[in-house]
Scaffold this motif. Structure first.
Motif, short mmCIF file in Angstrom:
data_model
loop_
_atom_site.label_atom_id
_atom_site.label_comp_id
_atom_site.label_asym_id
_atom_site.label_seq_id
_atom_site.Cartn_x
_atom_site.Cartn_y
_atom_site.Cartn_z
N SER A 49 0.82 -1.21 0.00
CA SER A 49 0.00 0.00 0.00
C SER A 49 0.86 1.26 0.00
N VAL A 50 1.50 1.52 -1.10
CA VAL A 50 2.24 2.76 -1.27
C VAL A 50 1.44 3.61 -2.26
N GLY A 51 0.78 4.65 -1.75
CA GLY A 51 -0.16 5.41 -2.56
C GLY A 51 0.46 6.07 -3.76
N ARG B 294 11.75 7.29 1.26
CA ARG B 294 11.84 7.48 2.69
C ARG B 294 12.92 6.61 3.32
N VAL B 295 13.39 7.07 4.46
CA VAL B 295 14.28 6.26 5.29
C VAL B 295 13.87 6.42 6.73
N ALA B 296 14.19 5.42 7.52
CA ALA B 296 13.95 5.49 8.95
C ALA B 296 15.29 5.58 9.66
N GLY B 297 15.26 6.16 10.83
CA GLY B 297 16.45 6.18 11.65
C GLY B 297 17.39 7.34 11.38
N SER C 160 -6.13 5.58 1.73
CA SER C 160 -5.78 5.84 3.12
C SER C 160 -4.28 5.94 3.34
N ASP C 161 -3.46 5.51 2.38
CA ASP C 161 -2.02 5.57 2.56
C ASP C 161 -1.51 7.00 2.66
N ALA C 162 -2.24 7.96 2.10
CA ALA C 162 -1.82 9.36 2.19
C ALA C 162 -1.79 9.85 3.62
N ALA C 163 -2.48 9.15 4.53
CA ALA C 163 -2.49 9.55 5.94
C ALA C 163 -1.24 9.11 6.67
N LEU C 164 -0.47 8.22 6.10
CA LEU C 164 0.72 7.70 6.77
C LEU C 164 1.87 8.67 6.67
N GLU D 266 4.97 7.90 6.33
CA GLU D 266 5.84 7.34 5.30
C GLU D 266 5.28 5.98 4.90
N PRO D 267 5.59 5.50 3.70
CA PRO D 267 5.04 4.22 3.25
C PRO D 267 5.51 3.07 4.14
#
Length: 870
Positions: free
Chosen positions: A14-16, A26-29, A462-466, A468-469
């Motif tokens: 689910s990547v909008g 995106r990246v985390a950390g 709904s993915d736009a609410a996140l 990041e993907p």
């Protein structure tokens, strides 16, 4: 937490599509872990305590940094409620204290800042698709720009998160920023619509179960957050000390709030505003019972049952078992704590869990959802108590479709915890597969994954609410302790290390080849002879296999370009080429796009077709772990402008503005002035010195050098001061004669209420009519004749922080106003001082010049040549 594979796979895919065009990878950390977010004793106790609380709270605000970190931290970490923050925008219309990024790029950075902050608060994060279009003066304007979409997104979040309490962060606010006012007005409307069965939302059939009305059976309680000087309602005990962390909830919240670095928040952490008491009050005027903020386990399904529910015997047994686990955890008796949590989980499992479909009755769906949430909390606490942990690392973070990469999974659990810990598995996007598995020492496994197809572009609304993907690949492990089965999961990440830092990032899909174009922007002055210019192309291969591409440029009709260049790659790496571009001899004013491409020929041996790559992926200067995706192109702006010869400009930059680069494209010699140059350098060599936006606030050495600048003007120089903020300007006397941005309000008369604060002087309507107060003035005529056409095509705003009170020695040149407001004439003001010229302008040149607005260039050039125009 036990979730079917099909659901997990759907989530992973689910990547909008809305996130794919001109959006970051995106990246985390990229921020260090916030205090209180690791798998330690404090976090384990928090997870256990949360399993005994059923309240869900949604806090709604307009921008990143609007939230009260103290309130969120207390609700989530103090009361152990399930808390989420909904920011209507991503803050892309704000300023950037750290670097040159503006607009969507800034929105990406502010999203990551807020995500880092919410980790510290201990809350979830959602957004809507509302655009932060800069300062707005009215909620009506805001709602007109935002449209119906923002309300639909708010309803979608409410129906999916299903809060019992909604905190309206801007409830009751009827002044100031129009975004804030609109957020306060829209929040109760969204709560009402979320409960209305007639209000339907778009979405796939698989989403509809999560979009069922919420609040129709049991009304959602809406509370206003009062942060005024004299708040009313129930006061949150924000200065109580956390028994787990040894700091007050306010201090923990401020630690998280400090992540809003692009907004200069760290300079305001000592502000009295952030130390104020905060109260909650019901919007309906009723008395607030604080107990609603942290309801304990009671009914089997507290969401559906109404009236005096009491405590179900099964839930009482669950609560007792969880409390026993807490006591054992505090003794560091991990086995006893795990045994007690297993008892709690088994009690939940005594209630049959039906399969849910579109035909399932609402009470059964609600019960299944309620039990699932309770079980998820118990499973999370059990995983922490048992120390069940997966470390899943990919060998690289950039994945090219059609290639393979490897993932190493290391499964661990706490010593002394006995159970059946299954073999870890990987949840992959559709059509991806594990082609090879290799066991390693210590129970570690390594898998080779074939990335056969790009999974992006198949997302949900709904993915736009996140923020990041979701991660591309997730590792999972099924564990059984005392006959109780639960699942742990962990996103697959990759460590990217340099000599100065290391970042843990989630793998992302990238093209086999990317291009970077230099310059990205160019200016052609239409009256000058055309000359060829060179475009530098940087091509990076993410592909690990050898390959060859032809790179070249696509130019507008009538333009000429050199032949495409062949480049060979042995695998991942970089190559460079230069291509000459020649504009036509006769060039009309306008915008011209030069696009770069890299073409890879078809290869039958690899079963690949001819493919053309046209994307640029480059790290953001402020957050280099973030890759910004956009078309690889150079935009040429052609317009008429007269630039004085041999113009030399000194620039005092404070916000990494792109204005100096814009001036250089006109052929102007620009030098950045550092502290030694300001204090000791020869300023007389510059025709003009420009003070960048907010420089008196952000350049500490500037105040001490101000007299040198005034002396420079008196000897014949031109000083152009761009907008400064009122608190950094009004109490000082930087200008040669008195001038204020926000004069103090007159004292209140006896028996009358104090006057309301004056709004800050700014023109938010970028199309506002501009009145010429002194049409013959040289600054409006030399070397460029300024007309109404020069104020067409401006972006976001006309200007901000205009002077509103200034000495008669100054000459105002322009007047403008927002609809329904009086004219402001302090946006462009100058005076002759000694032999030179002193100019203050609040016009938003820092936005217009990087966007190539011709009229802004012409007017700014006139300001730079002010002393010559006498």
């Amino acid at each position: 937490m036990k979730i079917s594979g099909s659901i997990l796979q759907r989530v992973l895919l689910s990547v909008g599509a809305a996130l794919l065009m001109f959006t970051p990878l995106r990246v985390a950390g990229q921020f260090p872990a916030a205090p209180g977010t690791g798998p330690g004793l404090a976090e384990t106790i928090e997870a256990i305590d949360s399993a005994r609380v059923t309240t869900r709270i949604l806090y709604v605000t307009a921008h990143p940094d609007d939230e009260s970190g103290a309130a969120l931290t207390y609700l989530a970490r103090g009361l152990h409620a399930d808390v989420a923050l909904l920011s209507l925008t991503r803050g892309e219309g704000g300023q950037n204290d750290l670097g040159p990024e503006q607009a969507p790029q800034l929105g990406l950075i502010r999203t990551q800042e807020l995500l880092a902050a919410t980790r510290g608060y201990g809350v979830k994060l959602y957004f809507t698709r509302a655009k932060d279009f800069g300062f707005s003066k009215t909620p009506e304007e805001t709602e007109k720009v935002w449209g119906d979409q923002v309300l639909e997104d708010m309803v979608r979040v409410i129906r999916s998160f299903r809060p019992n309490v909604v905190i309206n962060g801007w409830g009751g606010v009827h002044g100031g920023h129009g975004h804030h006012q609109a957020a306060g007005l829209l929040t109760p409307r969204a709560v009402q619509l979320a409960a209305d069965p007639a209000f339907r939302l778009q979405g796939a059939a698989s989403e509809q179960q999560d979009l069922a009305p919420w609040g129709d059976r049991k009304p959602v309680l809406v509370l206003d957050l009062d942060r005024s000087e004299k708040p009313q309602g129930y006061f949150l005990p924000l200065d109580d000390i956390s028994p787990l962390y040894g700091k007050s909830w306010r201090e923990i919240g401020l630690d998280g709030f400090a992540n809003h670095r692009t907004q200069g928040i760290t300079g305001f952490l000592g502000s009295p505003f952030l130390r104020r008491p905060i109260a909650l009050k019901r919007e309906d005027g009723g008395e607030l019972d604080p107990a609603v903020l942290a309801q304990p386990l009671g009914a089997l399904d507290e969401d559906y049952e109404v009236g005096n529910m009491g405590v179900d015997p099964l839930m009482r047994a669950v609560s007792t078992a969880v409390a026993t686990a807490r006591e054992a955890d505090l003794r560091l008796d991990w086995k006893a704590a795990a045994d007690s949590l297993v008892v709690a989980g088994k009690k939940i499992d005594e209630v049959p869990r039906p399969s849910v479909s579109s035909q399932t009755p609402a009470p059964v769906v609600s019960l299944a959802r309620s039990l699932q949430r309770k079980r998820e909390k118990i499973d999370r606490a059990l995983a922490l108590v048992a120390g069940v942990r997966l470390e899943a690392s990919a060998d690289r973070s950039e994945i090219v479709v059609g290639e393979t990469f490897s993932v190493r999974v290391d499964a661990r659990h706490r010593e002394g915890i006995v159970g059946d810990f299954g073999k870890p598995s990987l949840l992959l996007p559709a059509e991806w597969s594990v082609t090879k598995e290799e066991p390693e020492a210590g129970g570690t496994s390594r898998s080779t994954i074939s990335a056969a197809k790009n999974p992006q572009g198949t997302g949900r609304v709904s993915d736009a609410a996140l923020p990041e993907p979701p991660p591309l690949v997730t590792a999972t492990q099924e564990a059984v302790i005392n006959g109780y089965t639960f699942t742990v999961s962990s996103p697959v990440t990759s460590v990217h290390a340099t000599s100065t830092r290391a970042d843990r990032m989630t793998p992302r899909i990238v093209p086999a080849y990317m291009l970077a174009v230099e310059p990205k922007q160019a200016i052609e002055i239409v009256a000058k002879p055309r000359r060829p210019f060179e475009v530098l192309l940087h091509v990076h291969s993410y592909a690990t296999q050898p390959g060859q591409v032809r790179i070249g440029l696509t130019v507008p009709k009538g333009w000429r370009t050199g032949a495409a260049v062949a480049l060979k790659f042995d695998g991942a790496g970089d190559r460079y080429a230069r291509v000459t571009v020649t504009p036509p001899l006769k060039l009309a004013a306008g915008k011209y796009k030069i696009s770069a491409y890299a073409e890879r020929a078809a290869d039958r041996s690899r079963n690949t077709k001819t493919e053309k790559f046209t994307t640029s992926l480059e790290p953001l200067p402020t957050l280099p772990t973030q890759l910004w995706s956009e078309p690889a192109q150079c935009m040429v702006h052609a317009f008429a402008v007269i630039v004085p010869q041999n113009l030399r400009v000194g620039y005092i930059n404070a916000e990494s503005e792109r204005v100096p680069d814009a001036l250089k494209m006109l052929g102007i010699h620009v030098e950045q002035l550092d502290a030694p140059a300001l204090n000791f350098g020869d300023l007389s060599k510059y025709n003009t010195i420009v003070v960048g936006v907010r420089a008196y606030e952000l350049r500490p050495e500037l105040a001490g050098a101000n007299q040198r600048l005034l002396d420079y003007v008196s000897k014949g120089g031109t000083l152009v001061v761009q907008y400064q903020r009122e608190f950094a300007w009004d109490k000082f006397k930087y200008a040669p004669y008195p001038a204020l941005i926000s004069p103090p309000a007159p004292p209140a008369k006896a028996g009358e209420p104090p006057p309301t604060l004056r709004p800050l002087p700014r023109i938010t309507d970028e199309n506002s009519l501009v009145k010429f107060l002194k049409p013959p003035d040289p600054l409006l005529n030399r070397p460029n004749k300024i007309t109404q056409d020069d104020f067409k095509g401006w972006v976001q705003e006309r200007g901000l922080y205009f002077w509103t009170q200034f000495d008669s020695k100054y000459t105002p040149l322009l007047a403008m106003n927002d609809p329904g407001e009086p004219e402001l004439n302090g946006g462009l003001v100058y005076t002759r001082y000694g032999k030179g010229t002193y100019i203050y302008t609040g016009l938003a040149f820092f936005r217009q010049l990087p966007e190539g607005v011709p009229g802004a260039y012409r007017l700014f050039v006139n300001l730079l040549g002010a002393s010559r125009a006498k």
